[in-house]
Write an enzyme that holds these catalytic residues in place. Structure first.
Site: not given
Length: 699
Positions: A576, A589
């Site tokens: 990501s 995250y």
């Protein structure tokens, strides 16, 4: 009256349906009925034809036209455009051009000149075998029961005894023009015949109508099957002398063996895909007394032989005390002995104009007590080769049970394998796709990015194992991809990537399904958001468990397999933008994604000496089709940015430097780049697919 045996081959002709069909459509109907039953003919095997009166588009007059299955194709799935159409008067005129056996192959070059109505479907080499039989409808099938009789030492006497004069018989001869003339002669000289047995090859039958031809074919095959069932009463293959291992043990052995075996036969970039078959027919053969002498004889029917090579390789495993490590240690010697034997066969039989020797590795590998592995350039070819060898097993069982089985003579086998016409067909085949022969595992395969990645890899010729924790979504994703790419190239396995045992077992499933692994796409993911002070230990550990530990467990198992194969490999981590740039309210995250990126770098460092490349694709804001946006994450991101959920995609588009939305297909293209040879000099790299985010620029 007794009910028919459930295994009986019975007519499925439907008069009501047939009444609505034209003559070409009746040929198609008959062909599909025959081809759908693998007891009648194997996949891609057999031919059907009909001589039909049609209007000549050039003259407007009536002309007799031969409709015959064209080169390639399968009777079970053929459509009308799969048939060649040729003028019968021109085919008959070709008899004047025939110069004898030494000029057989040139006759194939004349067939295009006989084409009716500019039909682009190429005529097969079997066309003369249908054209000159003096009957309107002709079937040529390869049923195991008939080939068992045809491949017996006393084939002619058995044919006469079983069929009482209904069938003629011809000695073995390679298919071609001369055989077509011989079939014509036998049929004309014996008008009461309904068909002919070709020694070691198969069956021809005929009729005056499509229905009578079909029903004669079915009746003759059923008669042969019934005769064999009544007369072949001895223990198959001399009886069972080795134990059959339990199914779980068989799969365990295959999962451990195949990476080593596949690696050794896939050197030099010639990737092969495996297929495992442990059907009762195979297990009966690989545990039998006569396994070795029968396997050494090779197959008889040329259709079998072209798929399975001159003979199989028996891998030396003792199923009463199976030692897979010891078997793997013997592979180099066993494979080299097979290659040398194959080269000797080539050199004994080659002719002045023979094509160069092809791959000397076996196609069929028999494992006592376990089953059969077949390896080929793609999954369908490997599976079909296995099916053809099962046909050969059935033939050997039948022939050896009532007489003596006779394989195809070595020189005849070579002349078929290295036939110049066969070589020309191979040369005309399209260039393999960029990932042909490669096997990929995609975790998180049921999500939007996972499906898009799998679709991209499949479109480039790879086989794909879909892995996901959500069984319902996984089933749906598999069905979608199977509908698009076919069932041969897609498999699936449910797995929780945080469960070490489950991950290891999921990789074993890939070994059994396809024989190895070349590409890992680690894509399983979750998303969460919370202010740091509200981030619970459970939330922190869940992110690290799935996004860091999960990636570690899957890549470790894949890495071990790639090391064992010894042919390199590619890993792509779908991380990501947040692995490079922090976002407020998502510390768990972001930290886990950063761990993914660094794990990839570490693995790239260790994998490089083994040609195992590891790279990262960093998406950002892939909303459409992505399951992580279906739940609380979407709500949290919208709340954090003080916008409605409906405006989230537009918000991210406007936030990007390029003002573009990012879709799953964009990520798939990036993954494909790293998974393919297009990036074969790249490892340890990161490709951002985020429409531009200055904070995520790599430094």
């Amino acid at each position: 009256m007794n009910a028919p045996h459930p295994d009986s081959i019975l007519s499925r002709w439907d008069d009501q349906e047939a009444a609505t069909l034209s003559e070409p459509e009746l040929l198609l109907y008959r062909s599909n009925l025959l081809g759908e039953d693998l007891r009648i003919t194997n996949f891609g095997g057999g031919n059907t034809s009909a001589k039909i009166q049609m209007e000549d588009p050039l003259t407007g007059a009536r002309a007799e036209v031969l409709w015959v299955k064209g080169s390639g194709g399968d009777l079970g799935s053929i459509k009308l455009d799969g048939f060649s159409t040729l003028y019968m008067d021109k085919l008959n005129a070709l008899k004047n051009r025939y110069r004898g056996l030494e000029h057989e192959d040139e006759m194939v070059g004349f067939l295009p000149h006989c084409t009716f109505n500019l039909n682009p479907r190429a005529a097969s080499i079997d066309t003369p075998l249908h054209a000159y039989i003096p009957h309107a409808h002709v079937d040529h099938m390869h049923p195991d029961a008939l080939i068992a009789i045809a491949a017996s030492k006393n084939s002619k006497q058995l044919t006469e005894s079983i069929f009482g004069g209904e069938l003629g018989w011809l000695a073995w001869q390679r298919p071609g023009y001369d055989l077509g003339l011989k079939l014509e002669q036998v049929a004309r000289n014996n008008p009461k015949l309904v068909g002919i047995v070709l020694e070691g090859h198969g069956l021809f039958t005929w009729g005056d109508t499509a229905k009578s031809c079909y029903e004669t074919t079915v009746r003759i095959i059923q008669k042969a099957s019934a005769w064999l069932a009544s007369n072949n009463t001895a223990p198959a293959f001399g009886g069972q002398v080795l134990p059959t291992l339990p199914e779980a043990d068989r799969r365990e052995i295959v999962a451990k063996l195949t990476p080593a075996l596949r690696g050794k036969i896939s050197q030099g970039g010639s990737y092969k895909v495996g297929h495992f078959n442990d059907s009762k027919e195979v297990l009966e053969f690989v545990t039998s007394k006569d396994l070795r002498p029968l396997a050494a004889l090779g197959t008889s029917c040329p259709d079998h032989f072209l798929r399975t090579k001159i003979r199989p390789l028996i891998l030396e495993l003792d199923p009463s005390a199976p030692d897979v490590d010891a078997l793997i240690a013997t592979l180099d010697d066993a494979l080299e002995a097979y290659r040398q034997d194959y080269a000797a066969y080539y050199n004994r039989c080659k002719r002045a104009n023979s094509p160069a020797m092809r791959d000397a590795n076996a196609v069929v590998y028999l494992i006592p007590g376990v089953g059969m592995l077949t390896f080929a350039k793609d999954k369908a070819t490997a599976r079909i080769a296995g099916e053809f060898y099962v046909n050969a097993i059935n033939v050997m069982r039948g022939a050896a049970g009532v007489d003596t089985y006779v394989g195809l003579p070595e020189q005849e086998a070579f002349d078929i394998e290295y036939w110049l016409l066969e070589e020309a067909k191979l040369q005309r085949m399209p260039k393999p796709k960029s990932l042909a022969g490669r096997v990929a595992l995609v975790t998180g395969g049921a999500g939007g990015i996972g499906r898009a990645v799998a679709s991209q890899l499949l479109s480039e010729g790879a086989c794909v194992v879909l892995s996901d924790v959500d069984q319902n979504a996984l089933t749906e994703a598999k069905q979608e991809l199977v509908a698009k790419f076919g069932k041969d190239v897609v498999s699936s396995v449910q797995v929780d990537v945080t469960n070490e045992t489950a991950v290891i077992e999921s990789l074993k499933s890939a070994m059994v399904d396809f024989g190895g692994l070349d590409i890992l796409v680690s894509n399983a993911g979750i998303a969460s958001a919370a202010p740091f002070e509200e981030t619970t230990l459970a939330l922190w550990e869940k992110n690290l468990s799935v996004l860091a530990t999960g990636y570690f467990l899957v890549s470790r198992s894949a890495y071990q397999i790639m090391l064992q194969q010894g042919i390199g490999g590619n890993m792509v981590f779908v991380a990501s933008k947040n692995g490079l740039v922090a976002s407020g309210g998502a510390s768990a995250y972001c930290t886990a994604k950063a761990a993914e990126v660094h794990l990839a770098r570490c693995l790239a460092l260790e994998g490089a000496p083994h040609q195992i490349r590891v790279n990262v694709v960093n998406p950002d804001a892939v909303i459409r089709g992505s399951r992580i946006w279906n739940g609380k994450w979407k709500e949290e991101r919208a709340e954090a940015n003080k916008i409605s959920e409906d405006n989230l995609e537009e918000f991210y588009r406007q936030r990007s430097m390029l003002k573009r939305s990012v879709f799953p297909e964009d990520i798939a293209e990036a993954v494909y780049f790293f998974a393919s040879d297009k990036s074969n000099k790249s490892t340890g790299n990161i490709l951002n697919v985020d429409a531009g985010n200055a904070g995520a620029f790599t430094r």
